[in-house]
Design a protein around this motif. Structure first.
Motif, short mmCIF file in Angstrom:
data_model
loop_
_atom_site.label_atom_id
_atom_site.label_comp_id
_atom_site.label_asym_id
_atom_site.label_seq_id
_atom_site.Cartn_x
_atom_site.Cartn_y
_atom_site.Cartn_z
N ARG A 68 0.81 -1.22 0.00
CA ARG A 68 0.00 0.00 0.00
C ARG A 68 0.85 1.27 0.00
NH1 ARG A 68 -4.17 -0.28 4.61
NH2 ARG A 68 -2.27 -0.19 5.83
N TYR A 98 -4.52 5.16 -7.37
CA TYR A 98 -5.70 4.29 -7.42
C TYR A 98 -6.52 4.58 -8.67
CZ TYR A 98 -4.74 3.12 -2.54
OH TYR A 98 -4.15 2.67 -1.40
N THR A 99 -7.39 3.66 -9.00
CA THR A 99 -8.32 3.88 -10.11
C THR A 99 -9.13 5.15 -9.84
OG1 THR A 99 -9.88 2.41 -9.00
CG2 THR A 99 -8.54 1.44 -10.74
N LEU A 101 -11.67 1.92 -4.63
CA LEU A 101 -10.66 2.23 -5.63
C LEU A 101 -9.58 1.16 -5.51
CD1 LEU A 101 -10.25 6.07 -4.91
CD2 LEU A 101 -11.78 4.97 -6.56
N ILE A 119 -6.59 -1.95 -1.98
CA ILE A 119 -7.71 -1.01 -2.12
C ILE A 119 -7.52 0.18 -1.17
CG2 ILE A 119 -9.40 -2.67 -2.96
CD1 ILE A 119 -10.40 -3.00 -0.08
N HIS A 120 -8.27 1.24 -1.45
CA HIS A 120 -8.03 2.47 -0.70
C HIS A 120 -8.74 2.49 0.65
CE1 HIS A 120 -12.09 3.68 -1.79
NE2 HIS A 120 -11.95 4.80 -1.13
N ASN A 121 -9.73 1.58 0.84
CA ASN A 121 -10.57 1.70 2.04
C ASN A 121 -10.75 0.38 2.80
OD1 ASN A 121 -12.05 0.48 0.03
ND2 ASN A 121 -13.92 1.66 0.36
N PRO A 122 -9.67 -0.33 3.11
CA PRO A 122 -9.84 -1.62 3.79
C PRO A 122 -10.54 -1.50 5.13
CG PRO A 122 -7.55 -0.90 3.87
CD PRO A 122 -8.26 0.02 2.93
N LEU A 128 -5.18 11.53 -5.15
CA LEU A 128 -5.04 10.09 -5.02
C LEU A 128 -4.08 9.53 -6.06
CD1 LEU A 128 -8.52 8.55 -4.20
CD2 LEU A 128 -6.48 8.53 -2.84
N GLN A 129 -3.90 10.23 -7.13
CA GLN A 129 -3.08 9.68 -8.19
C GLN A 129 -1.59 9.90 -7.97
OE1 GLN A 129 -4.53 7.64 -10.26
NE2 GLN A 129 -6.31 8.17 -9.03
N TRP A 146 -17.48 11.58 -1.24
CA TRP A 146 -16.76 10.35 -0.93
C TRP A 146 -15.27 10.47 -1.24
CZ3 TRP A 146 -14.03 7.61 -4.62
CH2 TRP A 146 -14.27 7.95 -5.96
N GLN A 150 -14.33 9.08 2.23
CA GLN A 150 -14.14 7.63 2.25
C GLN A 150 -12.70 7.25 1.93
OE1 GLN A 150 -16.45 5.72 3.46
NE2 GLN A 150 -17.87 7.44 3.64
N VAL A 151 -11.79 8.09 2.31
CA VAL A 151 -10.38 7.80 2.07
C VAL A 151 -9.58 7.98 3.35
CG1 VAL A 151 -10.54 8.55 -0.33
CG2 VAL A 151 -9.82 10.18 1.41
N ARG A 152 -8.39 7.47 3.33
CA ARG A 152 -7.48 7.68 4.46
C ARG A 152 -6.78 9.02 4.31
NH1 ARG A 152 -4.71 2.38 6.47
NH2 ARG A 152 -6.57 1.15 6.84
N GLN A 198 -4.21 9.64 1.69
CA GLN A 198 -4.62 9.47 0.30
C GLN A 198 -5.14 10.76 -0.33
OE1 GLN A 198 -7.36 6.26 1.00
NE2 GLN A 198 -5.86 4.69 0.52
#
Lengths: 298, 373
Positions: free
Chosen positions: A99, A129-130, A142, A179-182, B25-26, B130, B134-136, B139
């Motif tokens: 990761r 990530y995607t 993602l 994945i980004h959100n385990p 994120l990229q 999101w 919905q990310v860390r 990220q």
């Protein structure tokens, strides 16, 4: 009746030296013998050549979340990458990844992005990530572009250990690191999420080989290292069946727990039922009678 | 980065949020570079044997081993001590009309300095933000913005309030509380936009330092919370009751999603519950859904559905029932429950007319509850 699937456990006596480091000769022999026994080929190179094409880009997904003491160490993953190059695969087409760069470094890796073997995390510049979440059953995440876009074939080179939420973590759950959100999939002992994530086409279709690092098995109070419940098990476990590999890993942890007088995972209400779910999804076998366990010492 | 640059870089909330993900994120880190997260001890957790902890901030009560993160993704157990990773690490900051939160009974026509960090303690399949919720934290791009700097920025941009919004502020509880205290010292008010998943003890502490709370009530049945929110309804209802009991200003928003939570019967039950538990004066906003995140197969909510639900809630006796995301609709206006005349006329986030005097209807002197000055 379908033939049993093979799971190979190779034990390398003395692979862990007294100081805790890994004997490079023994670990290489363990890889070679495990792949030979698993594929039935005369050499490890021939065995790997039956699994990977020279044109493949191979991702070796390691598990480095727990620092130096309980992660897939470079001493285990680098010999595998060397063996892969013996099949004609180019070094630059092999990536050892997880990761984050930080976690890889803490586990002892030296990041590499040049023309040879690549070692980096999804958070490295150029990865990521995607753009949109991949939606599949109960999964909406993602996915690392390393898994989604770069690799054509993948190996889950995971650490076998107890997990406070999932029961155990092994080859399939290793892809939580893709994945980004385990953290969103830890409810209900990670069931059905581990299985459903593995069922994602970008993972299932590319996964070729599971190898469980069971050199030291944390059989209780995982997933971080806790010396009191860590067993020097000196083994690697190989399978082409991701569910069978995890099932055998689960049995090993249960046996160690029993031997130490600990309650079973079921008694602790954290049985890794995602392994059964994976079997129901047709991802592999999760029953003793369906698995041929081959054990050998080197 | 200086505050002005930061706010310019992230101006325009929605765009900023999306840009953060697309860019963030990229390509977050140069080779070998690492994330710059905070390591501030969390205020609500219990230490357990063997370096395990139990988080006591929200009803989820995550029990975590060493090195594990909570469901929110922004709190981590390191060696048996639980840390927030997002203290002073804002990932977005914008100046928004307070009507956008939405607060319709709080300082109309004023600006709210709106901040967020990454993270959320639920996982709504229809989340509109999101890409940061919905990310860390590692990220998304984030910036060092300690509490005092947020309060100073609010002054600099002439904002009368700081809004903790966009993601779930409960997950950055310590940062929100300390920023609120700093803001009050400078005469700035604090408003919170939350899903209401918070335990009573931290909520009571939060209530002491903020001025208004908007709760997103996602539905009025547990099945919806299980399937689409991954959370629990009862703690949200308990939170609403607690906020009202403590006399903190409260508004409720209900995002109406076609076929999933648009049943008028459910809306009626909800309106009755609100009436019974917190009274008729709590504003209730029915807002229009747009396809997002994991629910892209449903159309935007028909306006007729929103109108039906509004009528239902009004019939049940609630005084202030609004429509949201429908600019120019009559349901955006505040009507005096006494004389039925418009006392605040809105169009989107614009205020066209205010007919209040001293917090009362200019025509019939009926008191209109809220924070007006």
């Amino acid at each position: 009746m379908m033939a049993a699937v093979k799971v190979v456990r190779v034990r390398g006596r003395g692979v862990l030296r007294a100081e805790g480091d890994i004997d490079p000769v023994i670990i290489r022999r363990m890889h070679e013998r495990g792949i030979q026994l698993l594929t039935g080929q005369s050499s490890a190179a021939a065995g790997l050549a039956s699994l990977f094409r020279p044109s493949d880009r191979v991702g070796i997904k390691v598990n480095t979340i727990a620092g130096r003491r309980l992660s897939t160490p470079p001493e285990v993953s680098l010999p595998l990458s060397k063996l892969l190059t013996q099949t004609g695969l180019l070094e630059k087409n092999i990536v050892i990844w997880d990761r984050t760069n930080d976690e890889l470094k803490e586990a002892g890796y030296k990041l590499q992005a040049g023309s040879g073997l690549r070692i980096f995390g999804t958070d490295a510049m150029g990865a990521g990530y995607t753009q949109e979440p991949l939606i599949h059953l109960n999964i909406g995440s993602l996915l690392s572009t390393i898994q989604a876009d770069f690799v054509t074939a993948s190996v889950s080179l995971a650490v076998l250990k107890d997990h406070g939420l999932a029961g155990i973590t092994a080859g399939m759950k290793n892809y939580f690191g893709a994945i980004h959100n385990p953290n969103k999939y830890h409810d209900s002992n990670c069931n059905p999420y581990v299985a459903e994530l593995f069922d994602l086409p970008e993972i299932k279709a590319k996964h070729r080989l599971t190898i469980l690092d069971a050199l030291v098995v944390q059989y209780h109070r995982g997933p971080s290292y806790n010396a009191r419940w860590a067993e020097r098990f000196e083994s690697l476990i190989f399978s082409l069946d991701p569910v069978a590999a995890d099932f055998i890993g689960w049995q090993i942890i249960e046996r160690l727990r029993k031997a130490k007088g600990l309650p079973s995972l079921s008694e602790e209400k954290r049985e890794p039922l995602y392994i059964r779910t994976a079997s129901r999804l047709g991802l592999g076998r999760a029953a003793v009678n369906d698995i041929q366990l081959i054990e050998e010492d080197v | 980065m200086k505050r002005r640059c930061f706010i310019q870089a992230t101006a325009g909330a929605g765009l900023a949020v999306k840009a953060n993900l697309r860019a963030g994120l990229q390509n977050l880190y140069a080779f070998g570079q690492t994330a710059n997260l905070s390591h501030v001890e969390a205020r609500y957790y219990k230490k357990l044997p063997d370096r395990e902890i139990e988080c006591l901030l929200c009803p989820r009560k995550c029990k975590l081993g060493d090195k594990e993160r909570g469901y929110c993704g922004v709190r981590q157990n390191d060696g048996g001590i639980y840390y927030t990773l997002v203290y002073g690490k804002a990932c977005t900051m914008n100046v928004d009309p307070i009507e956008k939160k939405p607060f319709f009974h709080v300082l109309p026509q004023t600006q709210a300095l709106s901040i967020a960090t990454a993270g959320c303690n639920v996982n709504c399949k229809f989340c509109q933000n999101w890409e940061i919720s919905q990310v860390r934290p590692e990220q998304v791009k984030h910036f060092d913005l300690p509490p005092q700097a947020v309060a100073e920025a609010a002054l600099e941009y002439r904002c009368q309030t700081i809004a903790y919004t966009y993601t779930e502020p409960v997950v950055y509880f310590e940062y929100m509380v300390d920023t609120s205290i700093e803001a009050h010292k400078k005469g700035i008010r604090n408003v919170v936009v939350t899903g209401g998943h918070i335990n009573p003890e931290p909520l009571e502490a939060l209530i002491q330092v903020v001025d208004a709370i908007k709760v997103d009530l996602k539905a009025f049945n547990q099945d919806f919370y299980t399937d689409y929110v991954r959370g629990e309804l009862q703690p949200v209802l308990d939170a609403i009751r607690l906020i009202a009991r403590n006399k903190r200003w409260l508004e409720i928003v209900y995002l109406v999603i076609p076929t999933l939570n648009d049943d008028p019967g459910q809306a009626r039950n909800m309106a009755r519950w609100i009436l019974k538990e917190v009274g008729p004066d709590i504003p209730l906003h029915f807002t229009q859904f747009h396809p997002q995140y994991l629910i892209k197969n449903l159309p935007p909510t028909p306006i007729s559905t929103l109108e039906k639900l509004r009528q239902t809630a009004l019939q049940e006796g609630l005084h202030y029932v609004y429509l949201g995301n429908v600019p120019g609709h009559e349901g955006e206006n505040t009507y005096c429950p006494g004389c039925k005349k418009i006392v605040i006329q809105r169009s989107g986030y614009e205020i066209e007319k205010i007919e209040l005097k001293g917090g009362a209807c200019k025509f019939c002197q009926t008191r209109i509850p809220g924070i007006w000055s």
